[in-house]
Design a protein around this motif. Structure first.
Motif, PDB file in Angstrom:
ATOM      1  N   MET A   1     -21.352 -55.401  -7.984  1.00 57.35           N
ATOM      2  CA  MET A   1     -21.503 -54.417  -6.904  1.00 57.35           C
ATOM      3  C   MET A   1     -20.994 -53.066  -7.376  1.00 57.35           C
ATOM      4  N   LEU A   2     -21.804 -52.030  -7.284  1.00 50.12           N
ATOM      5  CA  LEU A   2     -21.428 -50.692  -7.675  1.00 50.12           C
ATOM      6  C   LEU A   2     -20.678 -50.043  -6.518  1.00 50.12           C
ATOM      7  N   LEU A   3     -19.404 -49.738  -6.755  1.00 54.44           N
ATOM      8  CA  LEU A   3     -18.586 -49.153  -5.704  1.00 54.44           C
ATOM      9  C   LEU A   3     -18.794 -47.647  -5.655  1.00 54.44           C
ATOM     10  N   PRO A   4     -18.849 -47.076  -4.454  1.00 56.55           N
ATOM     11  CA  PRO A   4     -19.015 -45.628  -4.337  1.00 56.55           C
ATOM     12  C   PRO A   4     -17.808 -44.887  -4.907  1.00 56.55           C
ATOM     13  N   ASP A   5     -18.052 -43.682  -5.358  1.00 57.75           N
ATOM     14  CA  ASP A   5     -16.999 -42.818  -5.871  1.00 57.75           C
ATOM     15  C   ASP A   5     -16.157 -42.281  -4.714  1.00 57.75           C
ATOM     16  N   ASP A   6     -14.823 -42.324  -4.860  1.00 53.19           N
ATOM     17  CA  ASP A   6     -13.939 -41.895  -3.775  1.00 53.19           C
ATOM     18  C   ASP A   6     -14.164 -40.443  -3.387  1.00 53.19           C
ATOM     19  N   GLN A   7     -14.423 -39.585  -4.355  1.00 53.01           N
ATOM     20  CA  GLN A   7     -14.615 -38.174  -4.041  1.00 53.01           C
ATOM     21  C   GLN A   7     -15.881 -37.966  -3.227  1.00 53.01           C
ATOM     22  N   GLU A   8     -16.932 -38.718  -3.572  1.00 55.09           N
ATOM     23  CA  GLU A   8     -18.168 -38.656  -2.791  1.00 55.09           C
ATOM     24  C   GLU A   8     -17.937 -39.155  -1.369  1.00 55.09           C
ATOM     25  N   LEU A   9     -17.197 -40.244  -1.243  1.00 55.39           N
ATOM     26  CA  LEU A   9     -16.916 -40.800   0.083  1.00 55.39           C
ATOM     27  C   LEU A   9     -16.053 -39.864   0.912  1.00 55.39           C
ATOM     28  N   THR A  10     -15.243 -39.058   0.256  1.00 57.29           N
ATOM     29  CA  THR A  10     -14.394 -38.111   0.962  1.00 57.29           C
ATOM     30  C   THR A  10     -15.195 -36.970   1.548  1.00 57.29           C
ATOM     31  N   ASN A  11     -16.125 -36.445   0.780  1.00 55.19           N
ATOM     32  CA  ASN A  11     -16.747 -35.165   1.136  1.00 55.19           C
ATOM     33  C   ASN A  11     -18.193 -35.244   1.596  1.00 55.19           C
ATOM     34  N   ALA A  12     -18.861 -36.355   1.368  1.00 54.34           N
ATOM     35  CA  ALA A  12     -20.290 -36.422   1.678  1.00 54.34           C
ATOM     36  C   ALA A  12     -20.624 -37.696   2.430  1.00 54.34           C
ATOM     37  N   ALA A  13     -21.660 -37.613   3.249  1.00 51.48           N
ATOM     38  CA  ALA A  13     -22.151 -38.809   3.924  1.00 51.48           C
ATOM     39  C   ALA A  13     -22.817 -39.721   2.908  1.00 51.48           C
ATOM     40  N   LEU A  14     -22.689 -41.028   3.117  1.00 52.55           N
ATOM     41  CA  LEU A  14     -23.293 -42.019   2.232  1.00 52.55           C
ATOM     42  C   LEU A  14     -24.505 -42.617   2.928  1.00 52.55           C
ATOM     43  N   PRO A  15     -25.697 -42.512   2.339  1.00 47.78           N
ATOM     44  CA  PRO A  15     -26.889 -43.102   2.974  1.00 47.78           C
ATOM     45  C   PRO A  15     -26.789 -44.617   2.995  1.00 47.78           C
ATOM     46  N   PRO A  16     -27.621 -45.286   3.791  1.00 47.61           N
ATOM     47  CA  PRO A  16     -27.508 -46.744   3.913  1.00 47.61           C
ATOM     48  C   PRO A  16     -27.525 -47.468   2.573  1.00 47.61           C
ATOM     49  N   VAL A  17     -26.530 -48.324   2.385  1.00 48.54           N
ATOM     50  CA  VAL A  17     -26.433 -49.150   1.195  1.00 48.54           C
ATOM     51  C   VAL A  17     -27.143 -50.468   1.470  1.00 48.54           C
ATOM     52  N   GLN A  18     -28.013 -50.879   0.598  1.00 47.11           N
ATOM     53  CA  GLN A  18     -28.817 -52.105   0.660  1.00 47.11           C
ATOM     54  C   GLN A  18     -30.167 -51.800   1.293  1.00 47.11           C
ATOM     55  N   GLY A  19     -30.156 -51.404   2.571  1.00 50.10           N
ATOM     56  CA  GLY A  19     -31.398 -50.980   3.192  1.00 50.10           C
ATOM     57  C   GLY A  19     -32.320 -52.092   3.639  1.00 50.10           C
ATOM     58  N   ARG A  20     -31.809 -53.339   3.736  1.00 52.81           N
ATOM     59  CA  ARG A  20     -32.674 -54.464   4.120  1.00 52.81           C
ATOM     60  C   ARG A  20     -32.160 -55.202   5.351  1.00 52.81           C
ATOM     61  N   GLY A  21     -31.000 -54.825   5.837  1.00 58.10           N
ATOM     62  CA  GLY A  21     -30.395 -55.553   6.936  1.00 58.10           C
ATOM     63  C   GLY A  21     -30.960 -55.178   8.291  1.00 58.10           C
ATOM     64  N   ARG A  22     -30.542 -55.950   9.287  1.00 60.79           N
ATOM     65  CA  ARG A  22     -30.960 -55.673  10.665  1.00 60.79           C
ATOM     66  C   ARG A  22     -29.856 -54.986  11.446  1.00 60.79           C
ATOM     67  N   VAL A  23     -28.627 -55.032  10.916  1.00 66.36           N
ATOM     68  CA  VAL A  23     -27.477 -54.425  11.576  1.00 66.36           C
ATOM     69  C   VAL A  23     -26.925 -53.337  10.662  1.00 66.36           C
ATOM     70  N   LEU A  24     -26.749 -52.152  11.209  1.00 67.64           N
ATOM     71  CA  LEU A  24     -26.193 -51.042  10.436  1.00 67.64           C
ATOM     72  C   LEU A  24     -24.754 -50.781  10.865  1.00 67.64           C
ATOM     73  N   ILE A  25     -23.860 -50.765   9.890  1.00 71.13           N
ATOM     74  CA  ILE A  25     -22.485 -50.350  10.129  1.00 71.13           C
ATOM     75  C   ILE A  25     -22.364 -48.882   9.729  1.00 71.13           C
ATOM     76  N   ILE A  26     -21.963 -48.059  10.683  1.00 69.94           N
ATOM     77  CA  ILE A  26     -21.644 -46.659  10.400  1.00 69.94           C
ATOM     78  C   ILE A  26     -20.129 -46.581  10.286  1.00 69.94           C
ATOM     79  N   ALA A  27     -19.653 -46.313   9.088  1.00 67.46           N
ATOM     80  CA  ALA A  27     -18.212 -46.393   8.835  1.00 67.46           C
ATOM     81  C   ALA A  27     -17.664 -45.068   8.344  1.00 67.46           C
ATOM     82  N   CYS A  28     -16.371 -44.930   8.490  1.00 71.36           N
ATOM     83  CA  CYS A  28     -15.651 -43.868   7.807  1.00 71.36           C
ATOM     84  C   CYS A  28     -15.736 -44.142   6.307  1.00 71.36           C
ATOM     85  N   GLY A  29     -15.911 -43.094   5.503  1.00 70.69           N
ATOM     86  CA  GLY A  29     -15.973 -43.273   4.065  1.00 70.69           C
ATOM     87  C   GLY A  29     -14.750 -43.958   3.491  1.00 70.69           C
ATOM     88  N   ALA A  30     -13.617 -43.855   4.182  1.00 68.42           N
ATOM     89  CA  ALA A  30     -12.385 -44.494   3.721  1.00 68.42           C
ATOM     90  C   ALA A  30     -12.461 -46.014   3.805  1.00 68.42           C
TER      91      ALA A  30
END
Length: 212
Positions: A1-30
């Motif tokens: 599993m490729l983990l997101p970069d902490d700096q990216e998670l701090t400053n930018a929104a992360l688009p949906p990871v995986q993109g195949r599920g039926r349930v979307l979790i909208i989370a804090c980058g932390a």
């Protein structure tokens, strides 16, 4: 599993990871690493993840509108949306918005509480402790040192943290390098140090309840 970069998670929104599920979790980058770890550990392929910038925690008045915008953006793509935030300094605004939008969220005042377990955290009633999670141990300079000017004026630590007695590191995983970072943070703030292994706490419980 490729983990997101902490700096990216701090400053930018992360688009949906995986993109195949039926349930979307909208989370804090932390929380991105923890959500992805639980997803992989349990084979929860029905869950996708998108994140809002973690730095919003330094501007809690902006969290509710950012979350509402993300819900609106993704509502037509998913059968269910879940908001992986607690109140996080919004003064009840996030909960009110979730009721309006028909979206569930994590109970509790903040991530320190739900990682500890909301019931246990409330019972402890610690008001003189300053908390770090794995993410904040890694990003201590970005979220604490630089915003408060402690990199330029370390003597301000007494003014900001003089009413605290200890720094409590709530560890999600076993990582000696994070222990070292958290202990160094306590020393920089002039606080005694305590480490608690919480694991994923109530985050694991709420994610397990998100059915396919």
């Amino acid at each position: 599993m490729l983990l997101p970069d902490d700096q990216e998670l701090t400053n930018a929104a992360l688009p949906p990871v995986q993109g195949r599920g039926r349930v979307l979790i909208i989370a804090c980058g932390a929380l991105a690493r923890e959500v992805l770890a639980l997803k992989e550990l349990n084979g929860w392929d029905h869950l996708d993840l998108t994140c809002l910038p973690a730095i919003l925690h330094n501007h809690p008045d902006r969290i509710t509108d950012a979350a509402r915008e993300a819900i609106s953006k993704h509502r037509d793509t998913y059968a269910q949306i879940f908001l992986a935030y607690a109140d996080c300094g919004t003064g009840g605004g996030l909960e009110a918005m979730c009721r309006e939008e028909g979206v569930e969220m994590i109970a509790g005042p903040h991530c320190y509480s739900f990682f500890s377990g909301n019931a246990a955290f409330a019972e402890a009633g610690e008001v003189t402790s300053f908390y770090l999670t794995d993410f904040l141990a890694r990003q201590f300079d970005t979220f604490v040192v630089k915003p408060l000017g402690l990199d330029r004026h370390p003597e301000l630590a007494e003014m900001y943290f003089g009413n605290y007695e200890k720094l409590v590191y709530l560890a999600q995983i076993e990582d000696p390098s994070l222990d070292t970072k958290a202990e160094a943070a306590a020393e920089a703030l002039g606080l005694t140090y305590e480490r608690r292994q919480t694991g994923y706490g109530d985050l694991a419980t709420v994610m397990a309840a998100l059915k396919p």
